[in-house]
Structure formats: C-alpha cells, structure tokens
Design a protein around this motif. Structure first.
Motif, PDB file in Angstrom:
ATOM      1  N   ALA A   1      10.113  22.680   3.054  1.00  0.00           N
ATOM      2  CA  ALA A   1      11.409  23.138   2.543  1.00  0.00           C
ATOM      3  C   ALA A   1      12.521  22.165   2.935  1.00  0.00           C
ATOM      4  N   ARG A   2      12.549  21.772   4.204  1.00  0.00           N
ATOM      5  CA  ARG A   2      13.605  20.864   4.661  1.00  0.00           C
ATOM      6  C   ARG A   2      13.458  19.484   4.017  1.00  0.00           C
ATOM      7  N   TYR A   3      12.226  19.056   3.827  1.00  0.00           N
ATOM      8  CA  TYR A   3      11.977  17.781   3.136  1.00  0.00           C
ATOM      9  C   TYR A   3      12.532  17.839   1.713  1.00  0.00           C
ATOM     10  N   THR A   4      12.206  18.898   0.985  1.00  0.00           N
ATOM     11  CA  THR A   4      12.630  19.021  -0.414  1.00  0.00           C
ATOM     12  C   THR A   4      14.149  19.062  -0.536  1.00  0.00           C
ATOM     13  N   VAL A   5      14.806  19.799   0.347  1.00  0.00           N
ATOM     14  CA  VAL A   5      16.267  19.902   0.316  1.00  0.00           C
ATOM     15  C   VAL A   5      16.905  18.539   0.586  1.00  0.00           C
ATOM     16  N   ALA A   6      16.403  17.842   1.607  1.00  0.00           N
ATOM     17  CA  ALA A   6      16.977  16.533   1.959  1.00  0.00           C
ATOM     18  C   ALA A   6      16.815  15.536   0.818  1.00  0.00           C
ATOM     19  N   ILE A   7      15.619  15.474   0.239  1.00  0.00           N
ATOM     20  CA  ILE A   7      15.387  14.540  -0.870  1.00  0.00           C
ATOM     21  C   ILE A   7      16.283  14.894  -2.055  1.00  0.00           C
TER      22      ILE A   7
ATOM     23  N   SER B   1       0.581  23.625   3.766  1.00  0.00           N
ATOM     24  CA  SER B   1       0.961  25.011   3.547  1.00  0.00           C
ATOM     25  C   SER B   1      -0.062  25.643   2.611  1.00  0.00           C
ATOM     26  N   THR B   2      -0.353  26.920   2.818  1.00  0.00           N
ATOM     27  CA  THR B   2      -1.235  27.648   1.897  1.00  0.00           C
ATOM     28  C   THR B   2      -0.430  28.393   0.832  1.00  0.00           C
ATOM     29  N   ASN B   3       0.884  28.260   0.864  1.00  0.00           N
ATOM     30  CA  ASN B   3       1.752  28.849  -0.160  1.00  0.00           C
ATOM     31  C   ASN B   3       1.940  27.808  -1.268  1.00  0.00           C
ATOM     32  N   LEU B   4       1.253  27.996  -2.377  1.00  0.00           N
ATOM     33  CA  LEU B   4       1.265  27.010  -3.454  1.00  0.00           C
ATOM     34  C   LEU B   4       2.429  27.180  -4.427  1.00  0.00           C
ATOM     35  N   SER B   5       3.283  28.172  -4.192  1.00  0.00           N
ATOM     36  CA  SER B   5       4.341  28.467  -5.158  1.00  0.00           C
ATOM     37  C   SER B   5       5.360  27.344  -5.285  1.00  0.00           C
ATOM     38  N   GLN B   6       5.483  26.518  -4.251  1.00  0.00           N
ATOM     39  CA  GLN B   6       6.469  25.441  -4.279  1.00  0.00           C
ATOM     40  C   GLN B   6       5.842  24.073  -4.586  1.00  0.00           C
TER      41      GLN B   6
ATOM     42  N   HIS C   1       0.836  -1.190   0.000  1.00  0.00           N
ATOM     43  CA  HIS C   1       0.000   0.000   0.000  1.00  0.00           C
ATOM     44  C   HIS C   1       0.880   1.253   0.000  1.00  0.00           C
ATOM     45  N   LEU C   2       0.469   2.244  -0.794  1.00  0.00           N
ATOM     46  CA  LEU C   2       1.246   3.464  -0.965  1.00  0.00           C
ATOM     47  C   LEU C   2       0.395   4.675  -0.610  1.00  0.00           C
ATOM     48  N   TYR C   3       0.950   5.540   0.243  1.00  0.00           N
ATOM     49  CA  TYR C   3       0.295   6.791   0.623  1.00  0.00           C
ATOM     50  C   TYR C   3       1.170   7.950   0.164  1.00  0.00           C
ATOM     51  N   LEU C   4       0.551   8.975  -0.413  1.00  0.00           N
ATOM     52  CA  LEU C   4       1.286  10.186  -0.811  1.00  0.00           C
ATOM     53  C   LEU C   4       0.635  11.390  -0.152  1.00  0.00           C
ATOM     54  N   HIS C   5       1.441  12.158   0.572  1.00  0.00           N
ATOM     55  CA  HIS C   5       0.924  13.328   1.275  1.00  0.00           C
ATOM     56  C   HIS C   5       1.141  14.577   0.415  1.00  0.00           C
ATOM     57  N   ILE C   6       0.053  15.240   0.068  1.00  0.00           N
ATOM     58  CA  ILE C   6       0.093  16.459  -0.740  1.00  0.00           C
ATOM     59  C   ILE C   6      -0.154  17.637   0.206  1.00  0.00           C
ATOM     60  N   PRO C   7       0.906  18.326   0.646  1.00  0.00           N
ATOM     61  CA  PRO C   7       0.783  19.246   1.778  1.00  0.00           C
ATOM     62  C   PRO C   7       0.437  20.690   1.392  1.00  0.00           C
ATOM     63  N   PHE C   8      -0.647  20.863   0.632  1.00  0.00           N
ATOM     64  CA  PHE C   8      -1.055  22.204   0.216  1.00  0.00           C
ATOM     65  C   PHE C   8      -2.565  22.349   0.340  1.00  0.00           C
ATOM     66  N   CYS C   9      -2.988  23.542   0.757  1.00  0.00           N
ATOM     67  CA  CYS C   9      -4.409  23.882   0.838  1.00  0.00           C
ATOM     68  C   CYS C   9      -4.602  25.324   0.399  1.00  0.00           C
ATOM     69  N   LYS C  10      -5.796  25.639  -0.097  1.00  0.00           N
ATOM     70  CA  LYS C  10      -6.107  27.018  -0.471  1.00  0.00           C
ATOM     71  C   LYS C  10      -6.140  27.921   0.763  1.00  0.00           C
TER      72      LYS C  10
ATOM     73  N   LYS D   1      19.179  15.902  -1.971  1.00  0.00           N
ATOM     74  CA  LYS D   1      20.531  15.393  -1.689  1.00  0.00           C
ATOM     75  C   LYS D   1      20.571  13.862  -1.662  1.00  0.00           C
ATOM     76  N   GLY D   2      19.423  13.242  -1.907  1.00  0.00           N
ATOM     77  CA  GLY D   2      19.373  11.777  -1.864  1.00  0.00           C
ATOM     78  C   GLY D   2      19.160  11.204  -0.481  1.00  0.00           C
ATOM     79  N   ASP D   3      18.781  12.057   0.482  1.00  0.00           N
ATOM     80  CA  ASP D   3      18.540  11.617   1.856  1.00  0.00           C
ATOM     81  C   ASP D   3      17.038  11.525   2.118  1.00  0.00           C
ATOM     82  N   ILE D   4      16.644  10.560   2.941  1.00  0.00           N
ATOM     83  CA  ILE D   4      15.245  10.450   3.362  1.00  0.00           C
ATOM     84  C   ILE D   4      15.143  11.055   4.758  1.00  0.00           C
ATOM     85  N   PRO D   5      14.465  12.197   4.906  1.00  0.00           N
ATOM     86  CA  PRO D   5      14.425  12.888   6.197  1.00  0.00           C
ATOM     87  C   PRO D   5      13.404  12.273   7.148  1.00  0.00           C
ATOM     88  N   ALA D   6      13.683  11.050   7.575  1.00  0.00           N
ATOM     89  CA  ALA D   6      12.717  10.308   8.386  1.00  0.00           C
ATOM     90  C   ALA D   6      13.322   9.879   9.708  1.00  0.00           C
TER      91      ALA D   6
END
Length: 378
Positions: free
Chosen positions: A283-289, A22-27, A2-11, A291-296
């Motif tokens: 932001a920290r998630y995106t930077v870590a990924i 986040s309500t900032n959709l620019s990223q 089973h696969l879950y994907l978290h989409i962390p944006f809202c209007k 670099k090839g790191d899983i921030p978990a």
C-alpha cells in the motif's frame, strides 16, 4: 544490464517463507500499474538501457494475467532496449501451469523457474504448498511440450523425514532421483531455514518444531553435490547446478557485481557505487509511486562494502574472486593486507588459490559465508 520485477502476491503463505508478499489479490492490478510507473521513474538508473536479462520474482509471478503481462512488457519496451537474446525468466508454481497458462507465458518469457520444493505429498502439505506431488511432476513435462526448453526447478533439503513410512530411502534421495529422471537442465537447491516471522518460526518459538538439524542438512548438501556432478551438471554456485550453457544468466549477474534495477515493493537495486531497496509494503509503495516518489532507502557503498560484497557473492561461485579485482576495489594489495587471514583459510582446507583466483574447496562450500567473513575489511 539487468531488470528484476517483484510480484508480491501468493495464493497462500508457505510455512517457511519470509519473502515479501500478500495473499490479498484484490490490489494486484493497482500494483501492476505502480510497477509500470516505477519503471518510467527509474529508467535512467542503469548505466545504459539495454537489458540482457529480465526476471520476474516474488511472490508468485505466474499469478499475472495476460493483460497484466502485456502491460508490463509494453512498459519495459518503451523505456529499455531488450536484447534479442535476452534471458527472460518467470518464477512459477506448478498449480498455475496449465497448458493454456504455459501457452500464454510462452509469448512473453523464455525461461521458467518452477518452485517445486519437494515431490513428496506429505511434505508439501506440511509446508503448506498449494500444489500436489502429481502437479509438481506433470508441470515439467507440460512446460516442455509447450516449448520451454530452458527450465529450472527449486528443491529444499534439510527437511526432517519424521513420519515417512519408507525408511530405506529418504525423502531427499527420492526428490533428487525424481529431478534427475525429469532431466531438468537447471536446479536451485536450498537448505531449509526457519525464519522468526513465519509459521515455522512461530511453531519453533512454541516448542512445536525442532531446530534444523545442521548435520542432516550438511550431509544432504554433500549428497546433492556428488549426485548432480555424477549426472553431468556443473556446480557453478553454492545452491545452483546446471547443464552446459544453462547457467541462470540473471542470477549470475548478481554474483558478478553487474548493475541491476529492482522494481516493486522490497526490490533491491545496485548501480556499482550504491544499492537501494524499496519499502516492503504494498500500500505504501503504491501511494508513493502514485505521487512520483521512489520509496527506497539508498546506501552508498564504501570501499570496504564493495570488497566485502564481492567476497560474499564471488566466493559462492565456481569462478571465485579475482585477487587483482580485490586489490583494485581495496586500493591496496589485498593479498598482503589479508595475508594472515588468507593463510588461516588455506590451512583450514576451505579455500585455495589458483593463479589470480580465490576459490572454495569442496569442503569449503559448506562454510562459504564463514570463509568470506574471515576476509572482510573492517
């Protein structure tokens, strides 16, 4: 698997919500790229690569564009085998569900979970929801017309009715009636909770919002259960009701301790012996990924953890917990080890044994967490 994907944006931020978003959709596009990169990094996490369910949660996954959906699904199919009868669910808000958006989503997913919460206009405004009462009702019909036969809606109970003009019938009763009129095959219903780091939490800290009335919530839960069962729905998990063959297969996998992989900031994963949870920072998630790191953070599960997790999730379902499975997890006879606590729960009328299975009684459903905790291993 089973696969879950978290989409962390809202209007906008709902006043009750403490999920990561986040309500900032620019990223959003950059985050989608990071999600795809994490899929590649984590493609060996599960015991095998055949997916029975895929679930897009959030946040608001219905904010994804056609190109973003295509990119994500291309990546999934490169790294996993998606079963031909896989359940593929996407959480959506009514205000996103135009005919054109539904036609787009129909190309990728076969199940919608629609966050309605209430059909009452004033209560929607009080919650700071982005959709109207008319959109809440109309989106269900539009989804059906577009070909979505497998639908679920979310509703919230325990909401104070202060300020309503019609006192003959509560907002909750009208919400339930409207849901039954729409004949949606699956309902998830949750009690209003006030979390500290939300608008409601801050209002409560300043004395502008009373605590949730637990008696009101309990009464409305009982009203919900009776009404749904009378209407032919099965109360198969504390918060979930379904027509026959309409269980949420993805969420059922969680409750039955099956391995799942969570992708995205704040997403959780479980492989049978450990769980891990990603950092809740875009932001920290995106930077870590990048670099090839899983921030978990990884948590190895002890014997007691596995027993307690099974009790906490399994007792919430109609199936309950298998005593033989608990004995296997515990490495000793569970019934003997917890004999005194089991006897106390039987005497309370909240728990019953049926053959090899422990199950909550109807009254016990109001105290599910308390019952589970009473049987926990230290």
């Amino acid at each position: 698997m089973h696969l879950y994907l978290h989409i962390p944006f809202c209007k906008q931020a709902c006043h009750y919500c403490d999920f990561h978003f986040s309500t900032n959709l620019s990223q959003k596009s950059a985050l989608v790229e990071a999600l795809c990169a994490e899929i590649a990094l984590q493609n060996e996490y599960l015991p095998n690569n055949k997916l029975e369910t895929v679930y897009f949660g959030g946040g608001t996954p219905s904010l994804l564009t056609e190109q973003e959906l295509a990119t994500i699904f291309d990546t999934i199919h490169r790294h996993f085998v998606v079963s031909s009868d896989a359940e593929i669910t996407l959480e959506a808000n009514p205000d996103d569900l135009s005919v054109s958006k539904l036609q787009l989503l129909r190309q990728y997913v076969n199940r919608l979970s629609i966050g309605i919460q209430t059909f009452d206009e004033a209560t929607l405004r009080w919650m700071n929801r982005a959709h109207s009462a008319a959109e809440a009702e109309n989106c269900v019909q539009l989804a059906r017309e577009t070909g979505f036969e497998t639908l679920s809606v979310d509703l919230i109970y325990g909401i104070p009715d202060a300020g309503q003009t019609d006192k003959k019938e509560s907002i909750w009763q009208r919400d339930l009636q409207k849901m039954l009129e729409l004949d949606v095959p699956h309902l998830s219903a949750y009690a209003l909770t006030i979390e500290p780091d939300t608008a409601f939490g801050r209002w409560q800290q300043r004395g502008k919002l009373p605590a949730v009335d637990e008696n009101l919530a309990a009464g409305q839960f009982e009203e919900l259960s009776k009404a749904m069962v009378r209407a032919g729905y099965e109360h198969y998990e504390i918060s979930n009701f379904a027509r026959p063959e309409q269980y949420a297969r993805h969420n059922t996998a969680y409750w039955q301790r099956r391995p799942y992989l969570g992708i995205g900031p704040s997403a959780h994963s479980y492989n049978g012996s450990s769980r891990q949870y990603n950092i809740a920072n875009n932001a920290r998630y995106t930077v870590a990924i990048g670099k090839g790191d899983i921030p978990a953070t990884v948590e190895e599960l002890s014997m007691a953890d596995q027993v307690n997790d099974y009790l906490l999730t399994g007792l919430r379902t109609k199936w309950g917990c298998s005593l033989s499975a608990l004995t296997t997890l515990a490495g000793e006879d569970f019934s003997k080890k917890q004999a005194a606590d089991l006897a106390a729960m039987y005497a309370s009328g909240w728990l019953k044994q049926e053959g090899d299975w422990l199950r909550l009684t109807e009254s016990g459903k109001l105290f599910a967490d308390r019952v589970a905790a009473s049987l926990f291993f230290e």
